[in-house]
Every structure is written in C-alpha cells, then in structure tokens.
Design a protein around this motif. Structure first.
Motif, mmCIF file in Angstrom:
data_model
loop_
_atom_site.group_PDB
_atom_site.id
_atom_site.type_symbol
_atom_site.label_atom_id
_atom_site.label_comp_id
_atom_site.label_asym_id
_atom_site.label_seq_id
_atom_site.Cartn_x
_atom_site.Cartn_y
_atom_site.Cartn_z
ATOM 1 N N PRO A 1 0.815 -1.224 0.000
ATOM 2 C CA PRO A 1 0.000 0.000 0.000
ATOM 3 C C PRO A 1 0.844 1.267 0.000
ATOM 4 O O PRO A 1 1.910 1.324 0.627
ATOM 5 C CB PRO A 1 -0.817 -0.116 1.288
ATOM 6 C CG PRO A 1 0.001 -0.986 2.188
ATOM 7 C CD PRO A 1 0.721 -1.942 1.282
ATOM 8 N N HIS B 1 -0.755 7.492 0.184
ATOM 9 C CA HIS B 1 -1.820 8.335 -0.338
ATOM 10 C C HIS B 1 -2.919 7.533 -1.019
ATOM 11 O O HIS B 1 -3.777 8.083 -1.707
ATOM 12 C CB HIS B 1 -1.244 9.356 -1.321
ATOM 13 C CG HIS B 1 -0.419 8.729 -2.412
ATOM 14 N ND1 HIS B 1 -0.973 8.098 -3.485
ATOM 15 C CD2 HIS B 1 0.917 8.647 -2.565
ATOM 16 C CE1 HIS B 1 -0.009 7.649 -4.285
ATOM 17 N NE2 HIS B 1 1.144 7.968 -3.752
ATOM 18 N N GLY B 2 -2.912 6.214 -0.834
ATOM 19 C CA GLY B 2 -3.903 5.361 -1.469
ATOM 20 C C GLY B 2 -3.325 4.614 -2.647
ATOM 21 O O GLY B 2 -2.340 5.022 -3.252
ATOM 22 N N GLY B 3 -3.942 3.497 -2.985
ATOM 23 C CA GLY B 3 -3.441 2.686 -4.077
ATOM 24 C C GLY B 3 -2.367 1.720 -3.594
ATOM 25 O O GLY B 3 -1.938 1.742 -2.431
ATOM 26 N N THR B 4 -1.934 0.858 -4.495
ATOM 27 C CA THR B 4 -0.916 -0.128 -4.171
ATOM 28 C C THR B 4 0.075 -0.264 -5.315
ATOM 29 O O THR B 4 -0.217 0.100 -6.461
ATOM 30 C CB THR B 4 -1.542 -1.508 -3.897
ATOM 31 O OG1 THR B 4 -2.258 -1.936 -5.073
ATOM 32 C CG2 THR B 4 -2.480 -1.482 -2.700
ATOM 33 N N LEU B 5 1.231 -0.791 -4.980
ATOM 34 C CA LEU B 5 2.229 -1.181 -5.961
ATOM 35 C C LEU B 5 2.432 -2.682 -5.864
ATOM 36 O O LEU B 5 2.392 -3.256 -4.775
ATOM 37 C CB LEU B 5 3.563 -0.479 -5.700
ATOM 38 C CG LEU B 5 3.674 1.006 -6.016
ATOM 39 C CD1 LEU B 5 5.039 1.521 -5.580
ATOM 40 C CD2 LEU B 5 3.469 1.268 -7.497
ATOM 41 N N ASP C 1 0.854 11.807 -4.269
ATOM 42 C CA ASP C 1 1.038 12.010 -5.713
ATOM 43 C C ASP C 1 1.835 13.270 -6.035
ATOM 44 O O ASP C 1 1.746 13.793 -7.148
ATOM 45 C CB ASP C 1 -0.318 12.065 -6.439
ATOM 46 C CG ASP C 1 -1.011 10.723 -6.427
ATOM 47 O OD1 ASP C 1 -0.300 9.701 -6.463
ATOM 48 O OD2 ASP C 1 -2.245 10.686 -6.379
#
Length: 368
Positions: free
Chosen positions: A32, A35-39, A131
């Motif tokens: 995670p 700032h949100g989202g995942t890699l 971001d």
C-alpha cells in the motif's frame, strides 16, 4: 521495499543500467501507498549470466550505496574504492552514479549519490507523497539546495566534501533523514563461505527459530533429522540411532545453506533486503530453489523481505513443475563488444560451441 536500482560508470557498467522490482498486476506482493493505491513489488530478483558478465558488479554497487548512507568513516572508505569503467578513457574522468528507489511507510523515496575518489560530486533525495514529488535536497559542487521546512541548512553547512548529508542525518537521527538512512543501512550482504560460520550464524537462532530450522533441515534430503538446540549441532540418523555431529563433519554445501538461512529467517519477520552473490556456487540448486520459495510465500514472508542474488543460470522447475522464478524476476547480465555490462531480459548467445575451446588449445600447440 526496494523498487528500483540504477547505476552508471561502476566497474564493468559504463552506461545507465536499471534493475526494477516492480511487477505486473498478478505478480509479487501488493504494497500500500500512503496516499492510497498499491504497488506490486517482487520479493525476488535473480541476475544471471556467464563468468565476468557483470552480475557481481550490480550487487557491489548496491552495497556501496549502502556504505554511502552509513557513518562518515564508511562513506570515506567507499569513495576510496572509486572504480569507474576502465575500458573507456572518458569514463575514467566521470563520477560513479548510484540511485535507489524504495518505499518506507507508504512514502516513495529516491536517493542517489555521485562520487569520485575522496569526493561526493552530487547527492539528492526526493520523496513522493500524495502524488506529489518533493525535492528534499540536492547537492552538487556548487553547494546544497534544501527544502525550507526540512531544516537541513545547518546540517548541510557542516557536511564535508567527502561525506554524504544522508549519513550525517542518520547519525544525529534527523527526523526526515534518519528513516531513509535506516532503510539503506538495513540492506545486508551475505557472503556464503562454506564452513566458516556454522555456530556463529546459528547461535542467535537457537531460541526464536529452532523449530523452523529443525523442520527445514529435516526435510532437505541432507540426512539430518534434527537440530541439537544447546550446542547447535545437527542430528543425523545413524546405525545405532540419531547422532549429533559438529560443524566439522558437515558438508560445505550444508553449511553454506545454513549460513543463508541464518541471515534469511530473521528477515522474513522484520523485512529488509538481502544481497547474495553466486547463490548456486555454494548452495545446491534444489536447496536454493526451496529457499527462494520461502520468500514468495505470503504467509511465510509477512514483512515482505526481498532477496537480490546472482547465479549462473535460472533454476529449473521442481518436481511439481512450478517455476522457481517468474519472468519479471529474471534479469541477465551481458557484455557488449566494448566490454560494457548491460542488464536485460534476454540471455547472451554464446559464441563458443561444444569442444571449441579444446580444439583451439590443440591447434595452439601444433608446430607453426
């Protein structure tokens, strides 16, 4: 977690080469972002190639960057070992450039350093959060440029030409720099030297990992049925029953594998990056393959530890026909016609056929 590593003008590497741990939507672990989202990040990276292709150069460069983030004396030792590409006169005049991209607490960092002998020619640290990429500091021969709220100006003014700002920030536990320095200092290199560290390497595992160690060695087809906890000896099945033997009685390959486990098992719990050179030279391929599978298991590797290693050739699938490595975990080191190492996804095509070397030697001995 390690995301990318770049190097230029170091030993056999002349041009910029990049190694990435990022993988496709179905590979690796989901990590995670703050700032949100995942890699999607791979826990494994294998660099393969022939002798003198430059595999070890990549690991050596990663170890050097770790030293540049350590204490001041380590930084000076690292710059003393300035090793530019030697087969191009122009490259000898240029600095070595190393850069790493990694993730700590959901924040994506880029740290890099350019150095020559006894001189830090450049240094930079960028961070991406929400971001937005922010330049925390940049340095060149003209001086430092620091983000005002980072409060790094006084520290930068005290930084010597042969010392990195990151190492100083780590030493004084600067709130911005200390976590970055700590991550880099956590990159560990293990040199598998058979027979050298059996007792010492296993001593700190006696309490925390004895059950796991017993399970691993008893199922590894080594003739070992257990571990004697107090004296840290391996128990073998014998004619008159189980017998504990000292390290002197174990094979070099067994000891090398135990040495690897001694470094790897704690990292499965706390995380980090482990560097291992010539993995298949010291450890039997089947044992090496099973060790790699430990890192791929989401339950056995909850801290998302990573292993970057070199070997001569990718490991073949096991009896279950499952691949040991995914395609995006495999890199090849090759050399071009000018002797420079390149990293890519395709192996080099050997120009030496079966028996060619023997025929050349035979012809060289014939009278002219």
């Amino acid at each position: 977690m390690l995301l990318k590593f770049r190097l230029q003008n170091h030993r056999s590497v002349r041009d910029i080469q990049e190694l990435t741990m990022l993988c496709g939507p179905d590979g690796g672990f989901g990590v995670p972002l703050g700032h949100g989202g995942t890699l999607r990040v791979s826990p494994l990276c294998g660099i393969f190639g022939g002798t003198a292709a430059g595999k070890s150069t990549v690991l050596r460069a990663m170890s050097t960057l770790r030293a540049l983030a350590a204490s001041g004396s380590d930084v000076r030792d690292a710059t003393q070992r300035f090793e530019p590409f030697q087969l191009d006169p122009a490259a000898r005049l240029l600095p070595t450039r190393l850069e790493v991209e990694f993730l700590v607490d959901g924040v994506r960092y880029v740290y890099g350093c350019a150095y020559k002998r006894d001189e830090i020619a450049g240094e930079w640290l960028h961070a991406t959060d929400r971001d937005r990429r922010r330049v925390w500091f940049e340095r060149d021969r003209t001086g430092f440029r620091c983000l005002p709220e980072s409060r790094l100006d006084h520290l930068a003014a005290a930084c010597e030409p042969d010392t990195t700002l990151l190492s100083l920030g780590g030493d004084i536990e600067h709130p911005w720099l200390a976590p970055v320095a700590a991550w880099l200092r956590g990159v560990r290199t293990v040199r598998l030297t058979p027979g050298a560290r059996l007792a010492g390497g296993l001593a700190h595992l006696a309490d925390r990992w004895s059950e796991q160690l017993t399970l691993l060695v008893s199922h590894a087809d080594l003739g070992v049925v257990g571990v004697e906890r107090d004296l840290l000896r391996l128990v073998h099945a014998g004619r008159t029953g189980p017998a504990a033997l000292g390290g002197w009685a174990e094979s070099d390959g067994t000891i090398a594998w135990l040495d690897l486990l001694a470094a790897l098992l704690p990292m499965l719990e706390r995380g980090g990056v482990l560097l291992v050179d010539d993995l298949d030279a010291a450890v039997h391929p089947s044992l090496a393959a099973e060790t790699l599978r430990l890192l791929r298991d989401r339950d056995l590797n909850p801290a998302r530890a990573q292993l970057v290693f070199t070997a001569r050739a990718p490991f073949v699938p096991g009896t279950d026909d499952l691949p040991v490595l995914d395609p995006d975990q495999i890199w090849y080191a090759t050399k071009d016609a000018e002797g420079a190492t390149a990293l890519g996804r395709e192996p080099a095509v050997s120009q030496l056929g079966p028996g060619d070397l023997a025929r050349e030697l035979w012809l060289a001995r014939q009278p002219k």
